[in-house]
Scaffold this active site. Structure first.
Site, PDB file in Angstrom:
ATOM      1  CB  VAL A  24     -28.608  62.674  24.814  1.00  0.00           C
ATOM      2  CG1 VAL A  24     -27.528  61.971  24.003  1.00  0.00           C
ATOM      3  CG2 VAL A  24     -28.241  62.673  26.295  1.00  0.00           C
ATOM      4  CG  PHE A  56     -18.164  60.470  28.041  1.00  0.00           C
ATOM      5  CD1 PHE A  56     -18.157  59.672  29.180  1.00  0.00           C
ATOM      6  CD2 PHE A  56     -17.923  59.870  26.809  1.00  0.00           C
ATOM      7  CE1 PHE A  56     -17.910  58.307  29.095  1.00  0.00           C
ATOM      8  CE2 PHE A  56     -17.675  58.509  26.717  1.00  0.00           C
ATOM      9  CZ  PHE A  56     -17.666  57.718  27.855  1.00  0.00           C
ATOM     10  N   GLY A  99     -26.422  65.944  42.059  1.00  0.00           N
ATOM     11  CA  GLY A  99     -27.773  65.683  41.564  1.00  0.00           C
ATOM     12  C   GLY A  99     -27.739  65.500  40.064  1.00  0.00           C
ATOM     13  CB  CYS A 124     -25.923  61.205  34.637  1.00  0.00           C
ATOM     14  SG  CYS A 124     -26.461  61.495  32.961  1.00  0.00           S
ATOM     15  CE  LYS A 168     -24.490  70.884  35.127  1.00  0.00           C
ATOM     16  NZ  LYS A 168     -23.357  70.197  34.535  1.00  0.00           N
TER      17      LYS A 168
END
Ligand code: UDX
Length: 452
Positions: free
Chosen positions: A11, A147, A259, A262, A323
């Protein structure tokens, strides 16, 4: 604006690079001096599309700098805290955030405007702010949750649906608070609605959004199970549902379960928080157990197709990351599938384009007792993984798995089963190669292929 970012993790780096890109002077701080040295050479510790370019741009135009010492952020107007929030057991924990905010509050030379960007369990920011204010009443604390999705974090940052700012302001109207004004200026280059609210509401917007999306994925997964049982086409069902504007198609794709860093931790933590407050949340309580059972359900489908227990079968596992587009293996459903296969006595030959070695280590470490039954090894590529396999399971939606050469793979396999957990296998090509494709519990039939 001169902005300090605390934490050069996922982040922090995205925030730092994007803030520099939109025109600010950013110093990104991390206590890991080796990481900072590497970053100064443009060597990133995370894989994120577009981030390398933005970091290189910021270093070249000198709007972005990295440092390991707090002295480097003296004079910054705002400090944005982006430190990690998972404990050693991957459970969600605000302790590092709290310690970082209090370290900043203790040192009057450092920015008095502190913005927490790390995700917090609702109620945490208010208590951190109270402790910081007790150390120095001139400190102001806001919460500005992110987000951004892995693999599209840069574009999510630069084109957000909304910017949320939480503050418990003593200025009456929070929108009038000077820290809110500073953040409004900082984000001015981005065209997005601003939501200004109190600290707890900002925390809740973030977590409730993630848990809602996790619930939406879980709903789609359960619908796929029902569709398999009743003879409906799960894909047609979610497409048909998604056209309703009130529902929307995104996050309605059934798969092997969600998965990442978060959704899982937050889907577990939010109902736990509710319980601590004596609040009943039966819907939220069910999300995580349902998600975990999705991997087992996919493997049940493999067992049914094989017509036997999986002991001794050789299964190619295509994809290990949670992913596509990331090397992140945290709480990956592909790892859950691999472990379920091992626990049932299958041997697993895995391939992943970005995280094979780390994924194998995770499979072996977490499935240690089950390894007595099955065994795990890696393959150099997807074709090699399938060679000699009794079955193939596609667990991560890496685009290359869409274009597998089934005409070549089919004859190299010992068996004929392909379990498509991501709805991307070229079913006509695989079927033409003599393979049986099971997509979300349903085996493609020749009749269905003719009418498709
Ligand atoms: C998520 C949130 O989307 C992001 O806003 C937040 O800041 C961090 O957490 P991320 O974990 O990167 O982002 O992944 P995301 O793309 O949201 O997917 C989460 C999981 O849901 C993945 O495992 C994905 O495969 C799964 N998923 C998503 C589905 O199974 N079906 C879908 O339709 C969508």
């Amino acid at each position: 604006m001169h902005i300090a970012i605390i934490g050069a993790g996922y982040v922090g780096l995205v925030t730092a690079a994007c803030m520099a890109h939109i025109g600010h002077h950013v110093t990104c701080l991390d206590i890991d001096a080796t990481r900072i040295e590497r970053l100064l050479r443009g060597d990133l510790p995370v894989h994120e599309p577009g981030l390398d370019e933005l970091v290189a741009e910021g270093l070249a135009n000198e709007r972005l700098d990295f440092a390991a010492d707090y002295a480097a952020i003296v004079g910054s107007e705002v400090a944005i805290v982006c430190v990690g929030t998972l404990d050693g057991a991957e459970e969600w924990d605000g302790e590092v955030v709290r310690a970082t905010v209090l370290d900043l509050a203790r040192d009057g030379r450092l920015p008095r405007a502190i913005v927490i960007r790390s995700t917090l369990l609702p109620g945490t920011a208010r208590s951190i702010a109270a402790e910081a204010l007790a150390l120095d009443p001139s400190v102001r604390v806001a919460h500005n949750p992110e987000f951004t999705r892995e693999a599209s974090a840069v574009s999510d940052f630069l084109a957000p649906d909304r910017i949320v700012i939480g503050i418990d302001s003593d200025h009456g109207d929070a929108a009038e608070d000077p820290l809110v004004a500073a953040l409004r200026d900082a984000y001015a280059p981005l065209d997005a609605p601003l939501v200004v609210t109190d600290l707890s509401s900002a925390e809740t917007i973030k977590v409730a959004s993630n848990v809602f999306l996790a619930a939406k994925v879980t709903f789609a997964n359960e619908i796929s199970r029902l569709a398999a049982a009743t003879g409906a086409d799960a894909q047609a069902v979610v497409d048909g549902m998604g056209l309703d504007k009130r529902i929307g198609r995104s996050f309605l794709s059934p798969g092997p379960g969600f998965g990442g860093s978060c959704f899982p931790s937050q889907a577990r933590a939010l109902p736990q928080l509710a319980r601590r407050h004596g609040v009943q949340t039966p819907l939220m309580d069910a999300i995580w157990p349902s998600n975990v059972s999705q991997a087992e359900w996919l493997i049940d489908g493999l067992e049914r197709a094989a017509g036997r227990v999986l002991t001794g079968l050789r299964v190619a596992l295509l994809g290990l990351t949670f992913k596509a587009g990331t090397d992140d293996l945290r709480e990956s459903p592909a790892i859950r599938i691999g472990q379920a296969l091992l626990a049932r006595g299958a041997s697993v030959v895995a391939y992943d384009p970005l995280a094979l070695a780390a994924g194998l280590a995770l499979l072996e470490a977490d499935a240690a007792p089950a390894l007595a039954a099955g065994s795990a090894e890696g393959a150099d590529d997807e074709v090699a993984a399938c060679h000699g396999a009794d079955a193939v399971v596609v667990a991560t939606e890496w685009p290359q798995f869409r274009y597998l050469d089934w005409a070549a793979i089919g004859p190299s396999m010992r068996g004929d089963i392909v379990v498509d957990g991501r709805q991307l296998v070229d079913v006509p090509a695989a079927t033409a190669a003599g393979l049986r494709v099971i997509t979300l519990g349903v085996e493609a039939t020749a009749a269905a292929l003719r009418t498709a």
